[in-house]
Design a protein around this motif. Structure first.
Motif, PDB file in Angstrom:
ATOM      1  N   SER A  61      14.134  -9.940 100.365  1.00 54.55           N
ATOM      2  CA  SER A  61      13.746 -11.207 101.004  1.00 54.55           C
ATOM      3  C   SER A  61      14.686 -12.297 100.511  1.00 54.55           C
ATOM      4  N   ALA A  62      14.674 -13.426 101.184  1.00 55.79           N
ATOM      5  CA  ALA A  62      15.441 -14.573 100.688  1.00 55.79           C
ATOM      6  C   ALA A  62      14.787 -15.136  99.433  1.00 55.79           C
ATOM      7  N   THR A  63      13.467 -14.979  99.323  1.00 52.35           N
ATOM      8  CA  THR A  63      12.765 -15.453  98.134  1.00 52.35           C
ATOM      9  C   THR A  63      13.284 -14.726  96.892  1.00 52.35           C
ATOM     10  N   THR A  87      11.409 -28.445 102.709  1.00 45.07           N
ATOM     11  CA  THR A  87      11.835 -27.048 102.782  1.00 45.07           C
ATOM     12  C   THR A  87      10.622 -26.154 102.599  1.00 45.07           C
ATOM     13  N   SER A  91      12.386 -22.363  98.134  1.00 42.85           N
ATOM     14  CA  SER A  91      13.597 -23.027  97.615  1.00 42.85           C
ATOM     15  C   SER A  91      13.335 -23.675  96.260  1.00 42.85           C
ATOM     16  N   ASP A 165      20.697 -22.870 100.168  1.00 44.18           N
ATOM     17  CA  ASP A 165      19.620 -22.164 100.846  1.00 44.18           C
ATOM     18  C   ASP A 165      19.919 -22.239 102.338  1.00 44.18           C
ATOM     19  N   ALA A 167      18.748 -20.144 104.642  1.00 44.48           N
ATOM     20  CA  ALA A 167      17.772 -19.301 105.346  1.00 44.48           C
ATOM     21  C   ALA A 167      17.738 -19.619 106.842  1.00 44.48           C
ATOM     22  N   HIS A 168      18.089 -20.879 107.199  1.00 50.03           N
ATOM     23  CA  HIS A 168      18.051 -21.294 108.605  1.00 50.03           C
ATOM     24  C   HIS A 168      19.413 -21.178 109.282  1.00 50.03           C
ATOM     25  N   SER A 191      18.100 -15.596 104.930  1.00 50.46           N
ATOM     26  CA  SER A 191      16.841 -14.883 105.163  1.00 50.46           C
ATOM     27  C   SER A 191      16.906 -14.142 106.494  1.00 50.46           C
ATOM     28  N   LYS A 196      13.800 -16.051 111.768  1.00 43.31           N
ATOM     29  CA  LYS A 196      15.134 -16.612 111.515  1.00 43.31           C
ATOM     30  C   LYS A 196      16.147 -16.144 112.573  1.00 43.31           C
ATOM     31  N   GLY A 203      13.927  -9.460 104.595  1.00 46.11           N
ATOM     32  CA  GLY A 203      15.230  -9.220 103.977  1.00 46.11           C
ATOM     33  C   GLY A 203      15.943 -10.507 103.655  1.00 46.11           C
ATOM     34  N   TYR A 339       8.526 -29.522 107.401  1.00 48.47           N
ATOM     35  CA  TYR A 339       7.677 -28.796 106.468  1.00 48.47           C
ATOM     36  C   TYR A 339       6.685 -29.758 105.841  1.00 48.47           C
TER      37      TYR A 339
HETATM   38  C1  LIG Z   1      12.254 -18.527 105.280  1.00 49.48           C
HETATM   39  C2  LIG Z   1      12.787 -19.348 104.185  1.00 49.48           C
HETATM   40  C3  LIG Z   1      12.902 -18.875 102.873  1.00 49.48           C
HETATM   41  C4  LIG Z   1      12.310 -17.571 102.416  1.00 49.48           C
HETATM   42  O1  LIG Z   1      12.755 -16.497 103.138  1.00 49.48           O
HETATM   43  P1  LIG Z   1      12.039 -15.083 102.999  1.00 49.48           P
HETATM   44  O2  LIG Z   1      13.094 -14.127 103.501  1.00 49.48           O
HETATM   45  O3  LIG Z   1      10.843 -15.120 103.879  1.00 49.48           O
HETATM   46  O4  LIG Z   1      11.704 -14.854 101.586  1.00 49.48           O
HETATM   47  C5  LIG Z   1      13.525 -19.673 101.932  1.00 49.48           C
HETATM   48  N1  LIG Z   1      13.984 -20.897 102.247  1.00 49.48           N
HETATM   49  C6  LIG Z   1      13.861 -21.395 103.485  1.00 49.48           C
HETATM   50  C7  LIG Z   1      14.418 -22.754 103.777  1.00 49.48           C
HETATM   51  C8  LIG Z   1      13.241 -20.651 104.490  1.00 49.48           C
HETATM   52  O5  LIG Z   1      13.094 -21.160 105.711  1.00 49.48           O
END
Ligand SMILES: *Cc1c(COP(=O)(O)O)cnc(C)c1O
Length: 395
Positions: A61-63, A87, A91, A165, A167-168, A191, A196, A203, A339
């Motif tokens: 995951s991105a986390t 966010t 993050s 970060d 993710a977007h 992410s 996404k 992932g 958010y």
């Molecule tokens: C979705 C998201 C994450 C976490 O991503 P995961 O893959 O769901 O763990 C982190 N930061 C931002 C800004 C996100 O939108």
């Protein structure tokens, strides 16, 4: 379908899975490796190549990617990390996992990303006090890159490690380079959650150009263990030998997920181009709606348009956000909000944060509405969304 015929449910976001994606996953299920097989490296190479970065490390995951990126940056007790309050909680949480203290930098009301002026001011004030952050995590909110060249030039004198970060923002560019090239940062995190730009189910991925960070991230992803002789403390006793050098985790992506991700990234430019078309149709179709502000654009690159966020003055409109959500839900149009400012979450309030500390993020939150934005949103369905939105907003 015309704009008055009600289509089936239109979510605010969703994945696009084609027959090639399904074939790629099925092929992996029939292979001998469900995890740690060839698909992981294939996906990592595809992302590194696409972004123009030397290395890429896939995670579950991105986390978890953010967590090991923060650890690899050396973040620990006694340190501080900063991010944007606008966010997803991950993050900010990533540094807390390492025992670091969190603080935030308010957003720029024009583009909803961390304000670079506020960052510069806060760094100067903190230098005087002698407690600078070790890590800063800019968030490429909604898919457009923060002006990373400016962030780098402001932070370099303080020796700050930058983790983007993104993710977007896979598929976005800034000043001619893909987000993830790490031209102005140590690491970038992506992410692949289904909402996404591209998905692997769950992932994440970290890109970097730094060999040491890469080796460290690879170990942290898998229990801190290595079999690489270059890193072993003792000569291996045999082919079974391995050494645990750090306290790592099991943050590995499966080959099933990587097969899907590798297949999806082949369509990334098509995905991002379509998202840009959708954004353009929203700009054209909603420009004249009173009490509505359309998203601000940073410029100097292509946005991946993960989200299209309206700001609505609900007071002036004379309707609550909840009422707008409910009216549109009846019309089968899904909305969301990105958010709730992280510092206002109960967990963060217990750390001492209060309302009023980051007023731009708080004001933005009070007006924000994310409207449907995804690859398979057809022009006809989008016209329906625009028509329903306009009538709900009194036009
Ligand atoms: C979705 C998201 C994450 C976490 O991503 P995961 O893959 O769901 O763990 C982190 N930061 C931002 C800004 C996100 O939108």
């Amino acid at each position: 379908m015309n704009e008055y015929e009600r289509p089936s449910w239109i979510p605010y976001a969703r994945q696009s899975i084609d027959p090639a994606d399904i074939e790629a996953v099925v092929e992996t299920l029939r292979s001998s490796n469900l995890t740690q097989g060839p698909k992981i490296e294939e996906f990592e190479e595809a992302v590194a190549h696409y972004c123009g970065a030397k290395y890429a490390i896939a995670t579950n995951s991105a986390t978890s990617a953010l967590h090991i990126a923060a650890l690899a940056a050396g973040l620990g007790p006694g340190d501080e990390h900063w991010t944007s309050p606008n966010t997803f909680v991950a993050s900010a949480n990533c540094g807390l996992y390492c025992g670091s203290r969190i603080d935030f930098v308010d957003i720029d009301p024009l583009n909803f990303c961390m304000s670079i002026d506020a960052l510069e001011e806060k760094l100067r004030a903190r230098q005087k006090k002698g407690n600078l952050p070790k890590v800063i995590i800019p968030v490429h909110f909604a898919g457009q890159s923060v002006a990373m060249d400016r962030v780098r030039s402001i932070t370099s004198q303080y020796g700050v490690c930058l983790i983007e970060d993104a993710a977007h923002a896979i598929g976005a560019t800034y000043k001619g380079k893909p987000v993830g090239s790490c031209q102005f940062s140590e690491m970038t995190v992506f992410s692949f959650h289904p909402v996404k730009i591209i998905t692997s189910g769950e992932g994440g991925m970290i890109t970097t150009n730094d060999r040491n960070l890469y080796e460290k991230l690879k170990r942290l992803r898998s229990h801190g263990i290595t079999r690489d002789e270059a890193y072993l403390e003792k000569a291996p006793e045999g082919p079974w030998s391995y050494e645990q050098l750090d306290l790592g985790y099991n943050y590995r992506m499966t080959d099933i997920q990587a097969a899907l991700g590798s297949s999806q990234i082949k369509r990334i430019n098509t995905f991002v181009a379509r998202r840009n078309e959708i954004a353009k149709r929203y700009f054209d179709g909603l420009r004249d709606v009173p009490y509505v502000k359309l998203p601000g654009v940073i410029g100097n690159g292509l946005s991946a348009w993960h989200l299209y966020v309206l700001q609505i003055s609900f007071d002036e409109l004379g309707k609550t956000r909840k009422a707008v959500f409910e009216e549109l839900k009846k019309q089968n149009v899904g909305l969301n909000v990105h958010y709730i400012p992280v510092h206002l979450q109960p967990y963060y309030r217990k750390l001492g944060f209060t309302a009023g500390q980051f007023p731009n993020a708080e004001k933005f939150y009070s007006q924000a509405v994310s409207i449907p934005m995804f690859y398979e949103l057809s022009a006809t369905k989008q016209q329906y969304v625009i028509a329903r939105l306009r009538s709900t907003l009194g036009v």
